[in-house]
Design an enzyme around this catalytic site. Structure first.
Site, PDB file in Angstrom:
ATOM      1  N   LEU A 148      -1.859  -2.963 -11.301  1.00 23.15           N
ATOM      2  CA  LEU A 148      -1.713  -2.766 -12.753  1.00 23.15           C
ATOM      3  C   LEU A 148      -2.867  -1.949 -13.327  1.00 23.15           C
ATOM      4  O   LEU A 148      -2.829  -1.541 -14.488  1.00 23.15           O
ATOM      5  CB  LEU A 148      -1.702  -4.134 -13.470  1.00 23.15           C
ATOM      6  CG  LEU A 148      -0.577  -5.093 -13.085  1.00 23.15           C
ATOM      7  CD1 LEU A 148      -0.776  -6.436 -13.775  1.00 23.15           C
ATOM      8  CD2 LEU A 148       0.775  -4.512 -13.466  1.00 23.15           C
ATOM      9  N   THR A 193      -9.340  -1.825  -4.251  1.00 29.37           N
ATOM     10  CA  THR A 193      -8.687  -3.131  -4.179  1.00 29.37           C
ATOM     11  C   THR A 193      -8.297  -3.472  -2.743  1.00 29.37           C
ATOM     12  O   THR A 193      -8.701  -2.774  -1.796  1.00 29.37           O
ATOM     13  CB  THR A 193      -7.499  -3.193  -5.182  1.00 29.37           C
ATOM     14  OG1 THR A 193      -6.976  -4.511  -5.194  1.00 29.37           O
ATOM     15  CG2 THR A 193      -6.389  -2.221  -4.844  1.00 29.37           C
ATOM     16  N   LYS A 217     -12.235  -3.763   0.062  1.00 30.35           N
ATOM     17  CA  LYS A 217     -13.476  -4.050  -0.670  1.00 30.35           C
ATOM     18  C   LYS A 217     -14.696  -4.227   0.229  1.00 30.35           C
ATOM     19  O   LYS A 217     -15.805  -3.917  -0.189  1.00 30.35           O
ATOM     20  CB  LYS A 217     -13.287  -5.294  -1.523  1.00 30.35           C
ATOM     21  CG  LYS A 217     -12.361  -5.005  -2.657  1.00 30.35           C
ATOM     22  CD  LYS A 217     -12.222  -6.180  -3.550  1.00 30.35           C
ATOM     23  CE  LYS A 217     -11.132  -5.881  -4.544  1.00 30.35           C
ATOM     24  NZ  LYS A 217     -10.968  -6.924  -5.518  1.00 30.35           N
TER      25      LYS A 217
END
Ligand SMILES: NC(=O)c1ccc[n+]([C@@H]2O[C@H](COP(=O)([O-])OP(=O)(O)OC[C@H]3O[C@@H](n4cnc5c(N)ncnc54)[C@H](OP(=O)(O)O)[C@@H]3O)[C@@H](O)[C@H]2O)c1
Length: 264
Positions: free
Chosen positions: A22, A70, A74
């Site tokens: 998102l 993401t 990471k």
């Protein structure tokens, strides 16, 4: 942003897979709100060689600003950065990278800051709280560090794989020697339970914390943003606990991400 031109700066959300992310929608809305000439798109790259190739391409792209990093990159991206913030170096994880003017890559870790800000914006107090944290990946590490910085009294960590659990606890103890930390002891009284695993993204995922450990007046918080009502949050609601969805973590850190990405 009204239209994309030759002057528009490029940004990425870098992960694999990326269909559920998102961040591009949210950051593009923030670029528009702040009249910043930038655009963010999702970039899908698998770990290992492909991740290294993509980061090398970012260095070579003069109009590239940076990326939100993401799952599952990471920790894998840490060694591909030229500079790390102290918190990223301590946690061994990065969730934002910025391309500097000389083409070098700087990494920072804002997930934990976002999570704590999200809780505080919802009126929660963290000082002296006892926390149950499920997960030992990048998000869990960042959250554990930010919780410690916010003054929680105790953190119990659980995780599927023992090696990552041990690594998180040892990093936490090294950085916060006076913090009380334990592993897998779910019987302790906890004020806040947090899912920082990726369980909950898929409908048939098992719960990251067994329902018998969800007891009111506990607050149960998520990092998973999609679906907003995860299996854990549903179980917490049925048990009479208060709930806090994963979207607060993103809104909590959007402003910090904007400041970091546009600072070069
Ligand atoms: N809301 C936000 O703003 C925000 C920000 C960052 C991340 N997130 C979300 O946080 C989640 C974790 O991200 P991450 O970066 O920490 O990922 P990660 O580094 O890959 O870590 C994944 C974690 O989930 C656990 N896990 C995965 N599959 C599992 C399974 N089948 N059973 C038990 N445990 C399992 C892993 O356990 P093992 O160590 O045993 O593999 C590990 O603890 C993702 O869903 C991500 O979308 C949300």
């Amino acid at each position: 942003m009204t239209s994309i031109t030759g002057k528009t700066k490029l940004f990425a959300t870098l992960g694999y897979p990326v269909g559920h992310v998102l961040t591009p929608q949210k950051m593009n809305a923030l670029f528009a709100e702040r009249h910043y000439d930038g655009v963010m798109v999702a970039v899908a790259a698998t770990p290992g060689q492909d991740l290294a190739r993509v980061v090398a391409a970012f260095r070579a792209m003069r109009n590239f600003g940076g990326a939100v990093v993401t799952v599952p990159h990471k920790t894998g991206i840490v060694t591909l950065c030229d500079h790390l913030s102290p918190r990223a170096a301590n946690a061994g994880a990065v969730n934002v990278i910025r391309r500097e003017a000389d083409g070098s890559i700087t990494g920072d870790l804002l997930d934990g800051v976002g999570f704590v800000t999200g809780l505080q914006n919802a009126g929660e107090t963290l000082k002296d709280r006892r926390v149950l944290l499920a997960g030992a990946g990048g998000a869990a590490l960042a959250i554990a560090f930010a919780l410690a910085e916010a003054g929680v009294a105790h953190i119990t960590v659980t995780n599927r794989s023992q090696d990552r659990l041990d690594a998180l606890i040892s990093r936490l103890k090294n950085s916060f020697p006076r913090l009380s930390v334990s592993a897998n002891d779910l019987s302790e009284g906890h004020d806040i339970a947090i899912n920082a695993t990726s369980l909950g993204l898929r409908e048939n995922d098992p719960l990251p914390i067994a329902p018998e450990h969800l007891r009111p007046p506990m607050l149960v918080a998520e990092v998973v943003m999609m679906p907003e009502q995860t299996g854990l949050l549903k179980a917490a609601g049925w048990a009479g606990c208060r709930t806090h969805s994963g979207r607060h973590m993103l809104t909590g850190q959007l402003s910090a991400i904007f400041d970091f990405l546009t600072a070069a």
